[in-house]
Write a protein that holds these residues in place. Sequence first.
Motif, PDB file in Angstrom:
ATOM      1  N   THR A  51       0.832  -1.207   0.097  1.00  0.00           N
ATOM      2  CA  THR A  51      -0.035  -0.064  -0.044  1.00  0.00           C
ATOM      3  C   THR A  51       0.946   1.203  -0.116  1.00  0.00           C
ATOM      4  O   THR A  51       0.496   2.363  -0.597  1.00  0.00           O
ATOM      5  CB  THR A  51      -1.072   0.097   1.219  1.00  0.00           C
ATOM      6  N   ASP A 181      -5.781  -1.262  -4.834  1.00  0.00           N
ATOM      7  CA  ASP A 181      -5.391  -1.819  -3.765  1.00  0.00           C
ATOM      8  C   ASP A 181      -6.220  -2.755  -2.969  1.00  0.00           C
ATOM      9  O   ASP A 181      -7.263  -2.233  -2.332  1.00  0.00           O
ATOM     10  CB  ASP A 181      -4.999  -0.583  -2.676  1.00  0.00           C
ATOM     11  N   GLU A 182      -6.173  -3.906  -3.400  1.00  0.00           N
ATOM     12  CA  GLU A 182      -7.221  -5.015  -2.584  1.00  0.00           C
ATOM     13  C   GLU A 182      -8.691  -4.630  -2.618  1.00  0.00           C
ATOM     14  O   GLU A 182      -9.350  -4.159  -1.745  1.00  0.00           O
ATOM     15  CB  GLU A 182      -6.967  -5.044  -1.023  1.00  0.00           C
TER      16      GLU A 182
HETATM   17 MG   LIG Z   1      -2.136  -2.792   2.059  1.00  0.00          MG
END
Ligand SMILES: [Mg+2]
Length: 263
Positions: A51, A181-182
């Motif tokens: 991240t 991101d996810e």
């Molecule tokens: Mg992360």
Amino acid sequence: MPDDLSTDMPMIQFDNVVKQFGDHVVLDHLKFEVARGDRVTLIGPSGSGKTTILRLLMTLETVNQGVIWIEGDRLTHEQKGSRLVPASEKYLRKVRRRIGMVFQQFNLFPNMNVIENITEAPIHVLGLDKAAATKRARELLDMVGLSDKETAHPTQLSGGQQQRVAIARALAMDPDILLLDEVTSALDPELVADVLDVLRNVAETTDITMLIVTHEMQFARDVSNRVMMFDKGRIVEEGDPTTIFTSPQNERTRTFLKAVLAD
Ligand SMILES: [Mg+2]
Ligand SMILES: Nc1ncnc2c1ncn2[C@@H]1O[C@H](COP(=O)(O)OP(=O)(O)O)[C@@H](O)[C@H]1O
């Protein structure tokens, strides 16, 4: 810069990037390049720095050492004559609008309806007129399968629908780079497939450079041409998805994949 020069430049380059929070070194002299049109999946245990890489690219964080380049331009500094100076807010806005991001937590503007969410930045950042921005937003809503939700507010949408609006909103800026991101991690399982299908379609129909953090390994195999495995802020292994997922060489990659696939 002429196109014939800039196309040879990596779209993204991390050159010995160090990022630390206090004494905690999160990215440790990280070096990698991403070519235009690459789809790179970032995998690795929680806390390995994935991240942080995306947040640095969004200029939500700044590096402690090293340089991030976006197609030959420094992300956070600009050339003033012969001097390199920290980028002005104007320069940052220009770099930032080449990069779109979709986060794990749906982060639509809660006080705006769907079409307003998508047209806000094109109107206020790119300077599009409202009619042109709305036309484009409708095309994107059609692509993400939400044409009937134009006037809905985020609270009236499922998480999966909100993520699809967030993808449309990012694409409305016509970015060169899309950071994911996810994006399905916070979704109920039955809502994941629609979001991944939209992203597969984006991957197939555009040449947008994509950095993807995901635990959806089949999706990673479908859309990405490279996988980078991170541990403690370093790349421990990288390669094409088939190689990484079927015959990882690094012990930490093997352990990580076993844990993810056992989920
Ligand atoms: Mg992360
Ligand atoms: N704003 C922050 N302040 C302090 N530590 C942070 C901050 N952001 C991230 N970290 C730490 O940096 C490390 C890497 O985090 P992150 O990039 O979110 O990893 P990942 O996305 O791979 O799980 C973690 O140990 C995390 O706690």
